[in-house]
Structures are given as structure tokens and as C-alpha cells.
Design a protein around this motif. Structure first.
Motif, PDB file in Angstrom:
ATOM      1  N   UNK A  60      -4.648   4.097  -0.629  1.00 24.98           N
ATOM      2  CA  UNK A  60      -5.383   3.390  -1.645  1.00 24.98           C
ATOM      3  C   UNK A  60      -5.945   4.632  -1.736  1.00 24.98           C
ATOM      4  N   UNK A  61      -6.142   6.006  -1.576  1.00 18.67           N
ATOM      5  CA  UNK A  61      -6.360   7.387  -2.136  1.00 18.67           C
ATOM      6  C   UNK A  61      -5.658   7.677  -2.345  1.00 18.67           C
ATOM      7  N   UNK A  62      -4.745   8.751  -1.236  1.00 19.92           N
ATOM      8  CA  UNK A  62      -3.171   9.445  -0.906  1.00 19.92           C
ATOM      9  C   UNK A  62      -2.316   8.893  -1.373  1.00 19.92           C
ATOM     10  N   UNK A  63      -2.977   7.514  -1.028  1.00 17.02           N
ATOM     11  CA  UNK A  63      -1.402   6.277  -1.574  1.00 17.02           C
ATOM     12  C   UNK A  63      -2.315   5.691  -2.256  1.00 17.02           C
ATOM     13  N   UNK A  64      -0.960   4.613  -2.910  1.00 17.77           N
ATOM     14  CA  UNK A  64      -1.140   3.445  -3.934  1.00 17.77           C
ATOM     15  C   UNK A  64      -2.099   2.087  -3.396  1.00 17.77           C
ATOM     16  N   UNK A  65      -2.178   2.309  -1.751  1.00 18.11           N
ATOM     17  CA  UNK A  65      -2.366   1.314  -1.371  1.00 18.11           C
ATOM     18  C   UNK A  65      -1.450   0.640  -0.923  1.00 18.11           C
ATOM     19  N   UNK A  66      -0.230   0.373  -1.542  1.00 22.17           N
ATOM     20  CA  UNK A  66       0.787   0.067  -0.690  1.00 22.17           C
ATOM     21  C   UNK A  66       1.510   0.353   0.793  1.00 22.17           C
ATOM     22  N   UNK A  89     -22.212  10.920   2.718  1.00 19.47           N
ATOM     23  CA  UNK A  89     -21.959  12.310   1.678  1.00 19.47           C
ATOM     24  C   UNK A  89     -23.183  12.810   0.919  1.00 19.47           C
ATOM     25  N   UNK A  90     -23.198  13.987  -0.133  1.00 18.34           N
ATOM     26  CA  UNK A  90     -23.542  14.285  -0.885  1.00 18.34           C
ATOM     27  C   UNK A  90     -22.139  14.464  -2.564  1.00 18.34           C
ATOM     28  N   UNK A  91     -21.252  13.957  -2.452  1.00 20.06           N
ATOM     29  CA  UNK A  91     -20.453  13.566  -3.329  1.00 20.06           C
ATOM     30  C   UNK A  91     -19.664  12.114  -2.943  1.00 20.06           C
ATOM     31  N   UNK A  92     -20.260  10.747  -3.279  1.00 17.02           N
ATOM     32  CA  UNK A  92     -19.057   9.982  -3.093  1.00 17.02           C
ATOM     33  C   UNK A  92     -18.297   9.706  -4.709  1.00 17.02           C
ATOM     34  N   UNK A  93     -16.626   9.810  -3.800  1.00 18.12           N
ATOM     35  CA  UNK A  93     -15.537   8.992  -4.879  1.00 18.12           C
ATOM     36  C   UNK A  93     -14.798   7.891  -4.620  1.00 18.12           C
ATOM     37  N   UNK A  94     -14.754   7.512  -5.454  1.00 14.88           N
ATOM     38  CA  UNK A  94     -14.027   6.586  -5.954  1.00 14.88           C
ATOM     39  C   UNK A  94     -12.557   6.275  -6.237  1.00 14.88           C
ATOM     40  N   UNK A  95     -11.079   5.546  -6.104  1.00 15.24           N
ATOM     41  CA  UNK A  95     -11.174   5.205  -6.879  1.00 15.24           C
ATOM     42  C   UNK A  95     -10.756   3.900  -8.532  1.00 15.24           C
ATOM     43  N   UNK A  96     -10.358   4.123  -9.741  1.00 12.17           N
ATOM     44  CA  UNK A  96     -10.530   3.363  -9.939  1.00 12.17           C
ATOM     45  C   UNK A  96     -10.215   1.804  -9.582  1.00 12.17           C
ATOM     46  N   UNK A  97      -8.868   1.620  -8.388  1.00 14.58           N
ATOM     47  CA  UNK A  97      -9.180   0.280  -7.505  1.00 14.58           C
ATOM     48  C   UNK A  97      -9.651  -0.246  -6.921  1.00 14.58           C
ATOM     49  N   UNK A  98     -10.747   0.418  -6.492  1.00  9.56           N
ATOM     50  CA  UNK A  98     -11.572   0.441  -5.581  1.00  9.56           C
ATOM     51  C   UNK A  98     -12.228  -0.823  -5.271  1.00  9.56           C
ATOM     52  N   UNK A  99     -12.245  -1.498  -3.962  1.00  8.86           N
ATOM     53  CA  UNK A  99     -13.613  -2.484  -4.567  1.00  8.86           C
ATOM     54  C   UNK A  99     -14.787  -2.421  -4.480  1.00  8.86           C
ATOM     55  N   UNK A 140      -5.526   5.689  -7.164  1.00 10.18           N
ATOM     56  CA  UNK A 140      -5.182   6.030  -6.242  1.00 10.18           C
ATOM     57  C   UNK A 140      -4.039   6.226  -5.588  1.00 10.18           C
ATOM     58  N   UNK A 141      -3.551   7.199  -5.095  1.00 10.35           N
ATOM     59  CA  UNK A 141      -1.686   7.841  -4.930  1.00 10.35           C
ATOM     60  C   UNK A 141      -0.931   8.034  -6.513  1.00 10.35           C
ATOM     61  N   UNK A 191       6.012   3.376   8.897  1.00  8.94           N
ATOM     62  CA  UNK A 191       5.420   2.646   7.826  1.00  8.94           C
ATOM     63  C   UNK A 191       6.583   3.525   6.921  1.00  8.94           C
ATOM     64  N   UNK A 192       6.473   3.541   5.874  1.00  8.75           N
ATOM     65  CA  UNK A 192       6.757   4.617   4.754  1.00  8.75           C
ATOM     66  C   UNK A 192       5.486   4.410   3.892  1.00  8.75           C
ATOM     67  N   UNK A 193       5.063   5.424   3.826  1.00  8.16           N
ATOM     68  CA  UNK A 193       4.150   5.595   2.207  1.00  8.16           C
ATOM     69  C   UNK A 193       4.619   7.287   1.149  1.00  8.16           C
ATOM     70  N   UNK A 194       3.897   6.469  -0.045  1.00  7.86           N
ATOM     71  CA  UNK A 194       4.087   7.782  -0.743  1.00  7.86           C
ATOM     72  C   UNK A 194       2.856   8.497  -1.505  1.00  7.86           C
ATOM     73  N   UNK A 195       3.339   9.907  -1.601  1.00  6.75           N
ATOM     74  CA  UNK A 195       2.408  10.569  -1.672  1.00  6.75           C
ATOM     75  C   UNK A 195       2.508  11.165  -3.409  1.00  6.75           C
TER      76      UNK A 195
END
Length: 178
Positions: free
Chosen positions: A24-30, A125-135, A150-151, A39-43
Motif C-alpha cells: 500500500x506504500x511501496x506497492x499499490x496494496x494488491x 515519529x517526527x514526520x508521519x505521512x500517509x498515502x491518499x488511499x490510506x485508512x 502508494x506504488x 507472492x508477486x508484488x509490483x514496485x
């Protein structure tokens, strides 16, 4: 380049360690699973090059992930990510161990995540970041939500933001147009 608020600029300028979740961050979460269980992941290559540039600027990189997928280990080695915590169920404890190993304070860490399991690190942490699709609850605790998904370059966006705040981005980019 992004326009950074004074608060975001101040937080990002302190960062010495970027910590990332994977799915969901380095990948699109699928997660694609072959019949044999592999498992196959896409980066995304934008993320990879952004991490290399960030490392060259002096910022350390790390992954804390709940899963243990061999493909992630391959990507960690390809990118030269120094710290890799896999199969982690208690991200808070792994984060404390990571900070000790890396020799950094909490306000010197950025973390990018996408779900509530990332909150034990995000809230510390000092800088918490989320992706748009995050919960939605994870996004509520983020100081910044990336524009890129993400991804799809979200990590690169964060790398650029940190380097911009630290004054290293322009020089790094200038190397490519010499």
C-alpha cells in the motif's frame, strides 16, 4: 517543487531516517499469489530512484512490514535499504529497536504508511505521512498525505519533500542536466 508549510518544512528538515511500510506504500496494496503460493508484488521505479537519491543525501532508509515476502527482500537489496524488519506484528517494538540501531531520535524519523497497523510508529515519529488511499484513521494522524498513490510514486514524492526541506534536492537534480 512543492510549497511546504513552515511546520512541514521544519519537520522534514530534521529527518535522518525514512521508515516505510511496504504493501500500500511501496506497492499499490494488491498482492498477487501464484498457484505455488509465491507472492508477486509490483514496485515503481520512481520510488526506487528517489530512495537512492535520498540515501546519497545522507538520509538512512528502513522498512518495517508485517509480511515476509521474498520479493521485498530482493527489492531491499536492490535499493540498498539498510534496515529491514519483516514479519513484524509489533511495529512499535521494531521501531524502538530500529531507532537504537540507527542512532536517531523520534523527531529525526519520517514514516510513511497506509493503515492502522502503522499508527504505533506514525504517532511517535517526527514526520508521519500517509498515502491518499490510506485508512481514514491513519490519515487523521498524518502530518502530510502524499498526492501520489502508494506504488505510484508516493515514496518518491516524500523523498523529494525531505530533500527539498534539507536543501539537497536542487543539487541532486542538477547532476542529471550537466
Amino acid at each position: 517543487m512543492q510549497t511546504l508549510t513552515p511546520e512541514l518544512q521544519a519537520r522534514a528538515a530534521k529527518i535522518k531516517l525514512l521508515v516505510m511500510d511496504v504493501d500500500g506504500v511501496l506497492t499499490d496494496g494488491r498482492i498477487f499469489i501464484r498457484d505455488d503460493g509465491e507472492e508477486i508484488k509490483s514496485f515503481h521505479t520512481l520510488d526506487g530512484h528517489g530512495l537512492k537519491m535520498l540515501q546519497q543525501s545522507g538520509v538512512q532508509t528502513a522498512i518495517i512490514t508485517g509480511r515476509d515476502a521474498p520479493s521485498v527482500g530482493v527489492r531491499v537489496r536492490q535499493l540498498g535499504i539498510t534496515y529491514y524488519f519483516k514479519g513484524i506484528h509489533d511495529k512499535r517494538a521494531a521501531y524502538a529497536e530500529l531507532r537504537e540501531q540507527a542512532g536517531v531520535a523520534e523527531d529525526e524519523c519520517a514514516f510513511i504508511g497506509d493503515d492502522v497497523v502503522d499508527l504505533p510508529v506514525m504517532v511517535r515519529c517526527g514526520l508521519p505521512v500517509a498515502v491518499p488511499e490510506a485508512h481514514w484513521f491513519a490519515k487523521r494522524h498524518a502530518a502530510y498525505v502524499t498526492q501520489r498513490s502508494g506504488g505510484q510514486g508516493a515514496v518518491r514524492e516524500l523523498c523529494d519533500l525531505i530533500m527539498q526541506a534539507q536543501g539537497t534536492l536542487d543539487a541532486a537534480l542538477a547532476e542529471y542536466v550537466k
